[in-house]
Design a protein around this motif. Sequence first.
Motif, PDB file in Angstrom:
ATOM      1  N   TYR A 260     -72.662   2.082  45.137  1.00 13.56           N
ATOM      2  CA  TYR A 260     -71.229   2.365  45.283  1.00 13.56           C
ATOM      3  C   TYR A 260     -70.997   3.846  45.573  1.00 13.56           C
ATOM      4  O   TYR A 260     -70.274   4.211  46.513  1.00 13.56           O
ATOM      5  CB  TYR A 260     -70.525   1.936  43.992  1.00 13.56           C
ATOM      6  N   THR A 261     -71.619   4.708  44.787  1.00 15.02           N
ATOM      7  CA  THR A 261     -71.448   6.149  44.982  1.00 15.02           C
ATOM      8  C   THR A 261     -72.046   6.590  46.309  1.00 15.02           C
ATOM      9  O   THR A 261     -71.457   7.399  47.044  1.00 15.02           O
ATOM     10  CB  THR A 261     -72.084   6.928  43.821  1.00 15.02           C
ATOM     11  N   ALA A 262     -73.213   6.053  46.665  1.00 14.81           N
ATOM     12  CA  ALA A 262     -73.851   6.413  47.928  1.00 14.81           C
ATOM     13  C   ALA A 262     -73.006   5.984  49.119  1.00 14.81           C
ATOM     14  O   ALA A 262     -72.915   6.708  50.124  1.00 14.81           O
ATOM     15  CB  ALA A 262     -75.233   5.774  48.009  1.00 14.81           C
ATOM     16  N   LEU A 263     -72.367   4.822  49.025  1.00 14.98           N
ATOM     17  CA  LEU A 263     -71.508   4.347  50.120  1.00 14.98           C
ATOM     18  C   LEU A 263     -70.389   5.337  50.396  1.00 14.98           C
ATOM     19  O   LEU A 263     -70.137   5.700  51.547  1.00 14.98           O
ATOM     20  CB  LEU A 263     -70.930   2.985  49.765  1.00 14.98           C
TER      21      LEU A 263
ATOM     22  N   ALA B 174     -80.491   6.793  49.990  1.00 13.86           N
ATOM     23  CA  ALA B 174     -79.235   7.471  49.657  1.00 13.86           C
ATOM     24  C   ALA B 174     -78.843   7.188  48.219  1.00 13.86           C
ATOM     25  O   ALA B 174     -78.428   8.087  47.479  1.00 13.86           O
ATOM     26  CB  ALA B 174     -78.135   7.036  50.618  1.00 13.86           C
ATOM     27  N   ALA B 175     -78.970   5.921  47.802  1.00 16.81           N
ATOM     28  CA  ALA B 175     -78.630   5.562  46.427  1.00 16.81           C
ATOM     29  C   ALA B 175     -79.547   6.271  45.432  1.00 16.81           C
ATOM     30  O   ALA B 175     -79.102   6.758  44.384  1.00 16.81           O
ATOM     31  CB  ALA B 175     -78.720   4.051  46.249  1.00 16.81           C
ATOM     32  N   ALA B 176     -80.842   6.355  45.776  1.00 15.64           N
ATOM     33  CA  ALA B 176     -81.793   7.028  44.887  1.00 15.64           C
ATOM     34  C   ALA B 176     -81.501   8.516  44.772  1.00 15.64           C
ATOM     35  O   ALA B 176     -81.823   9.151  43.756  1.00 15.64           O
ATOM     36  CB  ALA B 176     -83.217   6.807  45.387  1.00 15.64           C
ATOM     37  N   ALA B 177     -80.883   9.106  45.818  1.00 14.73           N
ATOM     38  CA  ALA B 177     -80.601  10.541  45.830  1.00 14.73           C
ATOM     39  C   ALA B 177     -79.352  10.913  45.044  1.00 14.73           C
ATOM     40  O   ALA B 177     -79.087  12.106  44.826  1.00 14.73           O
ATOM     41  CB  ALA B 177     -80.467  11.024  47.276  1.00 14.73           C
ATOM     42  N   VAL B 178     -78.574   9.938  44.619  1.00 17.37           N
ATOM     43  CA  VAL B 178     -77.355  10.237  43.859  1.00 17.37           C
ATOM     44  C   VAL B 178     -77.746  10.735  42.469  1.00 17.37           C
ATOM     45  O   VAL B 178     -78.455  10.046  41.730  1.00 17.37           O
ATOM     46  CB  VAL B 178     -76.467   8.986  43.726  1.00 17.37           C
TER      47      VAL B 178
ATOM     48  N   LEU C  13     -73.722  12.919  38.397  1.00 16.22           N
ATOM     49  CA  LEU C  13     -72.541  12.641  39.220  1.00 16.22           C
ATOM     50  C   LEU C  13     -71.972  11.269  38.884  1.00 16.22           C
ATOM     51  O   LEU C  13     -70.751  11.106  38.766  1.00 16.22           O
ATOM     52  CB  LEU C  13     -72.900  12.717  40.705  1.00 16.22           C
ATOM     53  N   ILE C  14     -72.858  10.281  38.719  1.00 14.40           N
ATOM     54  CA  ILE C  14     -72.392   8.945  38.343  1.00 14.40           C
ATOM     55  C   ILE C  14     -71.775   8.974  36.951  1.00 14.40           C
ATOM     56  O   ILE C  14     -70.670   8.467  36.725  1.00 14.40           O
ATOM     57  CB  ILE C  14     -73.556   7.938  38.390  1.00 14.40           C
ATOM     58  N   ASP C  15     -72.463   9.564  36.006  1.00 11.01           N
ATOM     59  CA  ASP C  15     -71.997   9.568  34.621  1.00 11.01           C
ATOM     60  C   ASP C  15     -70.672  10.310  34.479  1.00 11.01           C
ATOM     61  O   ASP C  15     -69.809   9.926  33.683  1.00 11.01           O
ATOM     62  CB  ASP C  15     -73.064  10.192  33.722  1.00 11.01           C
TER      63      ASP C  15
END
Length: 350
Positions: free
Chosen positions: A240-243, A284-288, A292-294
């Motif tokens: 979701y964040t990577a998108l 991309a998802a792995a690079a988040v 930032l998510i938390d």
Amino acid sequence: MRLGINLGYWGAGMDGDNLAVAQEADRLGYDVCWAAEAYGSDAPTVLSWVAARTENIDVGSAIMQIPARQPAMTAMTAATLDSLSGGRFRLGLGVSGPQVSEGWYGVTFDKPLARTREYVEIVRKAMSRERLTYDGAHWTLPLPGGPGKPIKLTVHPQREHIPLYIAAIGPRNLEQTGEIADGALLIFPSAAHLEETALRHLRAGREKAGLTMDGFDVCPTVPLAVGDDVDALADMFRPYTALYVGGMGSRSQNFYNRLAQRMGYEREAAEIQDRYLSGDKDGAAAAVPHRLIDDTTLLGPVERIADRMQAYAAAGVTTLTLAPAGFTLDERIAALRAGTRALERAGLVD
């Protein structure tokens, strides 16, 4: 601080559960239920369905896209929904993005701030049931030299003033939102960065209009996942964040990427975008970054979520809109109930 619920897009695979989620939020005393639109489901149809099957919860568009409708049509829709729902409608507006505006609606994505200002002025004038005239750079009503004449809305909204929100990310859009709207719809909100990324700009707009932040609704959407393993919960939101940071827009015009940069993730935002636009979505998802998510979600047990809710309230959030994660209806309902328990534990219930 009040709680809201965001159903997202109809057609995202959980349609059969969305009404039950909205009804449970209504039963639990949530303040508002939002629905989104992009280039699939439209928001007004979903909201009319939810309003017809609930009792007290407000229904709001997050957002109705400005390029999708003429402003007078939006005023008609808002007035109709407010009347049918018994005064429970909130109008959320936004310019969408260049790909959708130009690729789906055939509307040039230029001068979005000026367009938004004119749009809001026309919508408000129409909803006030004045005879509609307007002379702007983007809309002229009636058209000159033709048979058109000033007419007024025939529907009477339930309320004299329907709350109007604008989805805003960039500093200039945030400032204008503070100046002309009743509330701001925010995304990827970090309590630690909310003052610098949003509130100072909203406050500047309020001051420009001779207003304070009193009565202005700061309304971010925050994904919610309940459990003990915070790292595993965060991983749920990597795609979701990577998108958004990597793929929602072009390389030169991605509002969410710029927001991540303003929160201090310049290098990481660039890597996420590079990987996403090259087709490496998993990379991309792995690079988040986990942080930032938390920082932009509510993750963990109820006690941890309550602490985070206190931080959002202290930062200036007035309505915290939750997007409860879950693979089943029971999981989403459990997340909703955990949200109310966390709010009570945080001492934020009137």
